[in-house]
Write an enzyme that holds these catalytic residues in place. Structure first.
Site, PDB file in Angstrom:
ATOM      1  N   ARG A 236       0.972  -1.476   0.022  1.00  0.00           N
ATOM      2  CA  ARG A 236      -0.027   0.189   0.049  1.00  0.00           C
ATOM      3  C   ARG A 236       0.673   1.449  -0.087  1.00  0.00           C
ATOM      4  O   ARG A 236       1.500   1.474   0.583  1.00  0.00           O
ATOM      5  CB  ARG A 236      -0.595  -0.067   1.347  1.00  0.00           C
ATOM      6  N   GLU A 265      -3.038   8.163  -4.117  1.00  0.00           N
ATOM      7  CA  GLU A 265      -3.703   7.478  -5.533  1.00  0.00           C
ATOM      8  C   GLU A 265      -4.815   6.712  -5.793  1.00  0.00           C
ATOM      9  O   GLU A 265      -5.922   7.496  -4.843  1.00  0.00           O
ATOM     10  CB  GLU A 265      -3.816   5.887  -4.790  1.00  0.00           C
ATOM     11  N   HIS A 284      -1.817   0.509  -9.570  1.00  0.00           N
ATOM     12  CA  HIS A 284      -2.100  -0.442  -8.968  1.00  0.00           C
ATOM     13  C   HIS A 284      -2.748  -2.313  -9.725  1.00  0.00           C
ATOM     14  O   HIS A 284      -3.789  -1.909  -9.750  1.00  0.00           O
ATOM     15  CB  HIS A 284      -2.894   0.043  -7.674  1.00  0.00           C
TER      16      HIS A 284
END
Ligand code: DGY
Length: 328
Positions: A236, A265, A284
């Site tokens: 993460r 993000e 991602h």
């Protein structure tokens, strides 16, 4: 029989949607931008089940607006967007999707490492830009063979990354809060966090985002690493202090970073990280294959339907409330 009332908070894979629609009356958010809290809470007033996505925060405020909610399911292994304690307090089981994305995510993490080390993406940019001319050459990459990979967070995905690294002739060391009891059979060695930072030639981060791991990699940690280190984050974004990573890359304190996750993000197009020459960023996509996304969505749908039927979920995070009879 009346259908269950369910909210699906975003776009999901069609086979999972079909399975849910068979048994449920569905309100589905189908725009690319996630719903706001107030949009979602309006929908949740009568909902018995919530199929949520990792870009939506499930917190006290949201749960307070959903008095009939009996189960929450999410097609992801990570669940840092979910206030688990708040779900448990309301006896709402929450299901994630561990297991089904292990090999796919390991491929991506190791793929980032290999691509960065061997400059594959830069080579393709170079060819495409017409720079492949007689006498011209790209900066050289580095070997994997004989190097040491340090994995921070050796769970199922880390173990699958270790296998790939060993097949490439790498030595694998790792750090977890506690050494894994069976680590010899995996051919890996345990290190204290600080020792892993100084010893590794490549570091792959796979630790979940928790209050303890938030900002785990900051200026002090980058300063301990070898100046030749390749730093890969597939966990993460917020496990890393973005400004500290930028400084370490810009100052040549570390050689290279390859990221599948960032903080924030999505990363804005004008973010300073993107302008660095020694970085590779993927949007991602750790679990982003058709097969795996289908498996994740179907497992989340199964968890949702089991919870609605008052049965234990297959993969429940707050196991203490995984039996509906406790709610009676
Ligand atoms: C996961 O499953 O946690 C992936 O990172 C997608 O969010």
């Amino acid at each position: 029989m009346d259908k269950y009332k369910v909210v699906i908070a975003g776009r999901i894979m069609p086979p999972a949607l079909a399975a849910i629609q068979e048994q449920c009356e569905v309100l589905q958010w189908d725009r690319p931008v996630p719903p706001t809290l107030s949009q979602l809470t309006r929908w949740l007033q009568d909902a018995e089940g919530l199929f949520v996505l990792p870009n939506i925060a499930v917190n006290e405020e949201l749960l307070a607006a959903a008095p009939k909610l009996r189960v929450i399911a999410q097609p992801a292994v990570g669940y840092d967007n979910i206030d688990i304690q708040a779900c448990t307090n309301r006896k709402i089981p929450f299901g994630n999707t561990p297991g089904v994305l292990v090999e796919t995510t390991a491929d991506l993490a190791f793929g980032l490492l290999l691509t960065a080390a061997r400059r594959i993406h830069e080579g393709w940019d170079w060819v495409r830009a017409g720079k492949w001319q007689p006498g011209a050459s790209l900066p050289l990459g580095v070997d994997l063979y004989g190097k040491t990979l340090g994995i921070v967070g050796l769970g199922a995905i880390g173990t699958a990354v270790a296998r790939r690294a060993q097949a490439s002739g790498m030595k694998v060391i790792y750090h977890n809060r506690r050494p894994r009891p069976n680590h010899e059979v995996l051919g890996v060695e345990y290190r204290l966090f600080e020792d892993l930072l100084t010893e590794a030639d490549f570091i792959v981060v796979l630790t979940p985002l928790t209050p303890e791991s938030r900002g785990l990699f900051g200026a002090k940690e980058f300063a301990r690493m070898k100046p030749t280190v390749y730093f890969i984050n597939a966990a993460r974004g917020a496990v890393v202090d973005t400004q500290a990573l930028y400084n370490a890359l810009a100052d040549g304190q570390i050689a290279y970073a390859a990221l599948d996750v960032t903080d924030p993000e999505p990363l804005p197009a004008d973010h300073p990280l993107i302008k660095l020459p020694n970085i590779l960023i993927a949007p991602h996509i750790g679990s982003a294959t058709t097969e795996t996304r289908n498996k994740m969505a179907l497992l989340a749908a199964e968890n949702l339907l089991l919870g609605l039927a008052g049965k234990p979920l297959v993969t429940c995070v707050n196991t203490e409330v995984n039996y509906r009879q406790q709610k009676a």
